[in-house]
Write a protein that holds these residues in place. Structure first.
Motif, PDB file in Angstrom:
ATOM      1  N   GLN A 283      -2.059 -34.092  35.420  1.00 22.39           N
ATOM      2  CA  GLN A 283      -1.603 -34.458  34.084  1.00 22.39           C
ATOM      3  C   GLN A 283      -1.738 -33.246  33.154  1.00 22.39           C
ATOM      4  O   GLN A 283      -2.832 -32.917  32.708  1.00 22.39           O
ATOM      5  CB  GLN A 283      -2.416 -35.630  33.529  1.00 22.39           C
ATOM      6  N   PRO A 284      -0.644 -32.555  32.840  1.00 22.23           N
ATOM      7  CA  PRO A 284      -0.736 -31.386  31.959  1.00 22.23           C
ATOM      8  C   PRO A 284      -1.175 -31.786  30.557  1.00 22.23           C
ATOM      9  O   PRO A 284      -0.780 -32.835  30.041  1.00 22.23           O
ATOM     10  CB  PRO A 284       0.691 -30.828  31.953  1.00 22.23           C
ATOM     11  N   ALA A 285      -1.993 -30.972  29.961  1.00 23.62           N
ATOM     12  CA  ALA A 285      -2.400 -31.160  28.567  1.00 23.62           C
ATOM     13  C   ALA A 285      -1.477 -30.333  27.681  1.00 23.62           C
ATOM     14  O   ALA A 285      -1.161 -29.181  28.001  1.00 23.62           O
ATOM     15  CB  ALA A 285      -3.852 -30.729  28.378  1.00 23.62           C
ATOM     16  N   ARG A 286      -1.047 -30.905  26.594  1.00 16.55           N
ATOM     17  CA  ARG A 286      -0.103 -30.229  25.712  1.00 16.55           C
ATOM     18  C   ARG A 286      -0.740 -29.942  24.360  1.00 16.55           C
ATOM     19  O   ARG A 286      -1.630 -30.668  23.910  1.00 16.55           O
ATOM     20  CB  ARG A 286       1.172 -31.071  25.530  1.00 16.55           C
ATOM     21  N   ARG A 287      -0.273 -28.872  23.748  1.00 15.31           N
ATOM     22  CA  ARG A 287      -0.774 -28.498  22.443  1.00 15.31           C
ATOM     23  C   ARG A 287      -0.245 -29.450  21.380  1.00 15.31           C
ATOM     24  O   ARG A 287       0.847 -30.004  21.508  1.00 15.31           O
ATOM     25  CB  ARG A 287      -0.364 -27.060  22.104  1.00 15.31           C
ATOM     26  N   VAL A 288      -1.004 -29.592  20.339  1.00 15.01           N
ATOM     27  CA  VAL A 288      -0.579 -30.450  19.238  1.00 15.01           C
ATOM     28  C   VAL A 288       0.608 -29.793  18.541  1.00 15.01           C
ATOM     29  O   VAL A 288       0.582 -28.610  18.204  1.00 15.01           O
ATOM     30  CB  VAL A 288      -1.734 -30.666  18.237  1.00 15.01           C
ATOM     31  N   ARG A 289       1.660 -30.578  18.339  1.00 19.84           N
ATOM     32  CA  ARG A 289       2.852 -30.029  17.726  1.00 19.84           C
ATOM     33  C   ARG A 289       2.625 -29.736  16.251  1.00 19.84           C
ATOM     34  O   ARG A 289       1.906 -30.446  15.559  1.00 19.84           O
ATOM     35  CB  ARG A 289       4.018 -31.010  17.864  1.00 19.84           C
ATOM     36  N   ARG A 290       3.289 -28.700  15.785  1.00 20.00           N
ATOM     37  CA  ARG A 290       3.201 -28.337  14.381  1.00 20.00           C
ATOM     38  C   ARG A 290       4.095 -29.273  13.586  1.00 20.00           C
ATOM     39  O   ARG A 290       5.292 -29.371  13.833  1.00 20.00           O
ATOM     40  CB  ARG A 290       3.658 -26.891  14.186  1.00 20.00           C
ATOM     41  N   ARG A 291       3.529 -29.971  12.631  1.00 22.02           N
ATOM     42  CA  ARG A 291       4.264 -30.990  11.902  1.00 22.02           C
ATOM     43  C   ARG A 291       5.001 -30.440  10.680  1.00 22.02           C
ATOM     44  O   ARG A 291       5.874 -31.089  10.144  1.00 22.02           O
ATOM     45  CB  ARG A 291       3.302 -32.095  11.441  1.00 22.02           C
ATOM     46  N   ASP A 292       4.653 -29.274  10.212  1.00 20.35           N
ATOM     47  CA  ASP A 292       5.304 -28.719   9.037  1.00 20.35           C
ATOM     48  C   ASP A 292       5.817 -27.323   9.340  1.00 20.35           C
ATOM     49  O   ASP A 292       5.223 -26.583  10.106  1.00 20.35           O
ATOM     50  CB  ASP A 292       4.333 -28.666   7.858  1.00 20.35           C
ATOM     51  N   LYS A 293       6.959 -26.994   8.740  1.00 18.28           N
ATOM     52  CA  LYS A 293       7.531 -25.668   8.912  1.00 18.28           C
ATOM     53  C   LYS A 293       7.220 -24.831   7.679  1.00 18.28           C
ATOM     54  O   LYS A 293       7.079 -25.350   6.578  1.00 18.28           O
ATOM     55  CB  LYS A 293       9.041 -25.772   9.097  1.00 18.28           C
ATOM     56  N   PRO A 294       7.098 -23.525   7.841  1.00 21.60           N
ATOM     57  CA  PRO A 294       6.872 -22.667   6.673  1.00 21.60           C
ATOM     58  C   PRO A 294       8.076 -22.711   5.740  1.00 21.60           C
ATOM     59  O   PRO A 294       9.194 -23.039   6.140  1.00 21.60           O
ATOM     60  CB  PRO A 294       6.680 -21.284   7.297  1.00 21.60           C
ATOM     61  N   ARG A 295       7.823 -22.369   4.493  1.00 22.44           N
ATOM     62  CA  ARG A 295       8.875 -22.380   3.487  1.00 22.44           C
ATOM     63  C   ARG A 295       9.393 -20.965   3.253  1.00 22.44           C
ATOM     64  O   ARG A 295       8.675 -19.988   3.437  1.00 22.44           O
ATOM     65  CB  ARG A 295       8.359 -22.974   2.176  1.00 22.44           C
ATOM     66  N   SER A 320      18.859 -20.340   7.314  1.00 28.70           N
ATOM     67  CA  SER A 320      17.436 -20.448   6.988  1.00 28.70           C
ATOM     68  C   SER A 320      17.041 -21.874   6.647  1.00 28.70           C
ATOM     69  O   SER A 320      15.874 -22.255   6.778  1.00 28.70           O
ATOM     70  CB  SER A 320      17.098 -19.521   5.816  1.00 28.70           C
ATOM     71  N   GLN A 321      17.998 -22.700   6.223  1.00 29.52           N
ATOM     72  CA  GLN A 321      17.669 -24.087   5.891  1.00 29.52           C
ATOM     73  C   GLN A 321      17.274 -24.882   7.130  1.00 29.52           C
ATOM     74  O   GLN A 321      16.572 -25.890   7.018  1.00 29.52           O
ATOM     75  CB  GLN A 321      18.861 -24.743   5.199  1.00 29.52           C
ATOM     76  N   GLU A 322      17.721 -24.447   8.314  1.00 23.55           N
ATOM     77  CA  GLU A 322      17.306 -25.103   9.542  1.00 23.55           C
ATOM     78  C   GLU A 322      16.019 -24.501  10.090  1.00 23.55           C
ATOM     79  O   GLU A 322      15.277 -25.168  10.806  1.00 23.55           O
ATOM     80  CB  GLU A 322      18.410 -24.995  10.592  1.00 23.55           C
ATOM     81  N   LEU A 323      15.759 -23.239   9.789  1.00 21.69           N
ATOM     82  CA  LEU A 323      14.594 -22.566  10.341  1.00 21.69           C
ATOM     83  C   LEU A 323      13.348 -22.790   9.495  1.00 21.69           C
ATOM     84  O   LEU A 323      12.234 -22.725  10.000  1.00 21.69           O
ATOM     85  CB  LEU A 323      14.858 -21.057  10.459  1.00 21.69           C
ATOM     86  N   PHE A 324      13.524 -23.031   8.206  1.00 23.55           N
ATOM     87  CA  PHE A 324      12.407 -23.217   7.283  1.00 23.55           C
ATOM     88  C   PHE A 324      12.589 -24.528   6.533  1.00 23.55           C
ATOM     89  O   PHE A 324      13.704 -24.966   6.282  1.00 23.55           O
ATOM     90  CB  PHE A 324      12.322 -22.060   6.264  1.00 23.55           C
ATOM     91  N   SER A 325      11.487 -25.139   6.137  1.00 27.16           N
ATOM     92  CA  SER A 325      11.553 -26.336   5.309  1.00 27.16           C
ATOM     93  C   SER A 325      11.516 -25.925   3.850  1.00 27.16           C
ATOM     94  O   SER A 325      10.843 -24.963   3.469  1.00 27.16           O
ATOM     95  CB  SER A 325      10.376 -27.262   5.625  1.00 27.16           C
ATOM     96  N   GLY A 326      12.229 -26.673   2.992  1.00 25.97           N
ATOM     97  CA  GLY A 326      12.209 -26.393   1.569  1.00 25.97           C
ATOM     98  C   GLY A 326      12.739 -25.027   1.206  1.00 25.97           C
ATOM     99  O   GLY A 326      12.223 -24.373   0.293  1.00 25.97           O
ATOM    100  N   THR A 327      13.793 -24.559   1.903  1.00 26.46           N
ATOM    101  CA  THR A 327      14.352 -23.252   1.595  1.00 26.46           C
ATOM    102  C   THR A 327      15.005 -23.273   0.218  1.00 26.46           C
ATOM    103  O   THR A 327      15.769 -24.182  -0.116  1.00 26.46           O
ATOM    104  CB  THR A 327      15.393 -22.857   2.650  1.00 26.46           C
TER     105      THR A 327
END
Length: 467
Positions: A283-295, A320-327
């Motif tokens: 059973q592979p262990a996975r890293r916690v996903r990042r819930r927020d993107k940088p602005r 950039s609107q897809e790569l960053f949140s709140g651009t």
């Protein structure tokens, strides 16, 4: 089937695709399973075993479509094609003797007879010889195609072959009778004309590839040329390159998001968890996903001095609107204007046209960096934090007005980074009204973008900040 595949492999190898013995065997198995009735299914099946790299797939499909084009269809060698026309084996045997005798009399042009009697790949191999390439080297225009097609025909012996076929008419009538002899002579004339068309098509394809390479070289040179030295055609070429970069960045982000839905595998936690099962990682262990993107916040000078650089940079705003949140994006000359909603409501082309026509800020005024930076800080308010990357594009020429470097220093302390993209060479910083040395000291990093290639590197540096 094996002969057709052998000719296809020869074409693919000539175009630079490596086809190993194992791949050739797998391709034969694919043809045996799929047959030749469904063209698209056969192309996809052969592509799966012959194009091992993604960048090779487009070249394979182009070669496949060209090889199996209707005008290039053939039934093997000359004898198979004539047999399909209804000529008997004894008639073909008489023709074979006449062709062999003519080839012996014209030993210097015997290669033309061999290509005429052989299959399509025999002629292709002759046309790909170094001597033919040297003969086509001076060709530079489509007006020269006819002349060079005639020269290539002479090089492979087509005039001698044509003369020999004309002399054979009487011999064919004597051997086969007037009716059958004339019919076979007419069929040979059609085969010769088809051979001449193949030669001309090769000359036209060679010219098309050469002109395409010249355009690629021109685009490469334009990418390394300063913005101020670009012609109108080169500006459009650079714009297309920036759009392709935007699409690549957007596509890479979509792939990254798709792969990160479940999170990346954490090798350390997976190994620790495998101790429960005797060292086998069930059973592979996975890293916690990042819930927020940088602005990301962009500020572009759209005055005439940096018009092209800012125009290309604004092409990347929609990505950039897809790569960053709140651009958020702003433009300025003397006054500041926000373009965030403009890029959200309109297509990039329509948004750029509105900015260029002065719908956001008055572009006829002189640059006032101090006034724009103060307004920029007020517009951001308290939204700047350690997740915010600020990108400023401008040459730093203040027209001897206040530079307000303190604003950049305050933003740099609050933000994750302040990146300044400058379209001028460092050698010109500090000359005249340039305040770039002071801005460079206050910013986190200055990225020089005098050419399209340097602007692409700067854009990749900005994108890298989202991680």
């Amino acid at each position: 089937m094996l002969r057709v595949l052998d000719e296809l492999f020869w074409v693919l190898r000539r175009e630079g695709l490596a086809v190993s013995t194992a791949q050739a065997i797998d391709a034969a198995r694919v043809c045996d399973l799929l047959g030749f009735s469904d063209r698209l299914a056969l192309r996809d099946g052969l592509g799966a075993v012959l194009a091992t790299r993604r960048e090779d797939l487009a070249r394979f499909r182009e070669c496949f479509d060209r090889f199996f084009a209707p005008e290039r269809g053939h039934l093997g060698d000359l004898w198979s094609r004539l047999r399909a026309r209804g000529f008997r084996d004894d008639e073909l045997a008489a023709l074979r003797e006449l062709l062999d005798a003519a080839a012996q009399r014209s030993s210097g042009d015997a290669a033309g007879f061999l290509a005429f009697a052989g299959g399509a790949s025999d002629l292709d191999q002759m046309l790909s010889a170094a001597g033919i390439a040297r003969a086509l080297a001076p060709m530079t225009s489509g007006l020269q195609v006819g002349f060079f097609a005639h020269e290539v025909g002479k090089a492979i012996g087509l005039p001698t072959l044509g003369s020999a076929l004309r002399r054979m008419k009487d011999a064919l009538r004597e051997a086969l009778g007037d009716a059958r002899g004339a019919l076979l002579a007419a069929a040979l004339g059609e085969e010769l004309e088809a051979m001449k068309r193949r030669v001309r098509a090769h000359v036209e394809a060679t010219l098309a590839r050469r002109l395409g390479e010249d355009r690629d070289e021109d685009a490469t040179r334009a990418a390394d040329r300063p913005f101020s030295a670009l012609s109108a055609e080169e500006v459009e070429s650079v714009r297309r390159a920036i759009r392709r970069l935007s699409e690549r960045l957007r596509g890479a982000e979509r792939v990254r998001q798709k792969r990160s839905k479940r999170g990346r595998i954490d090798p350390h936690r997976t190994l620790r968890r495998s101790l429960r099962t005797g060292g086998i990682p069930f059973q592979p262990a996975r890293r916690v996903r990042r819930r927020d993107k940088p602005r990301l916040v962009l500020l572009c000078d759209v005055s005439d001095s940096v018009r092209l650089a800012s125009r290309f940079m604004l092409e990347l705003v929609s990505v950039s609107q897809e790569l960053f949140s709140g651009t958020r994006s702003f433009v300025f000359v003397s006054d500041l204007g926000e373009t965030t909603e403009l890029f959200q409501r309109r297509t990039p082309e329509a948004a750029l046209a509105a900015i260029e026509h002065g719908a956001v800020v008055d572009r006829t005024r002189n640059s006032n960096y101090g006034r724009a930076l103060v307004a920029f800080e007020e517009a951001l308010g308290s939204s700047v934090d350690r997740r915010t990357t600020i990108v400023i594009l401008g040459d730093g020429r203040t027209n001897f007005l206040a530079d307000e470097v303190a604003v950049v220093e305050r933003l740099e302390k609050r933000a994750r980074a302040v990146l300044w993209i400058c379209p001028e060479s460092p050698g010109t910083w500090g000359n005249g009204d340039s305040a770039m040395p002071r801005y460079a000291a206050a910013a986190t990093r200055v990225l020089v973008a005098r050419t399209a290639r340097e602007l692409e590197d700067a854009a990749r540096e900005v994108v890298a900040r989202r991680k």
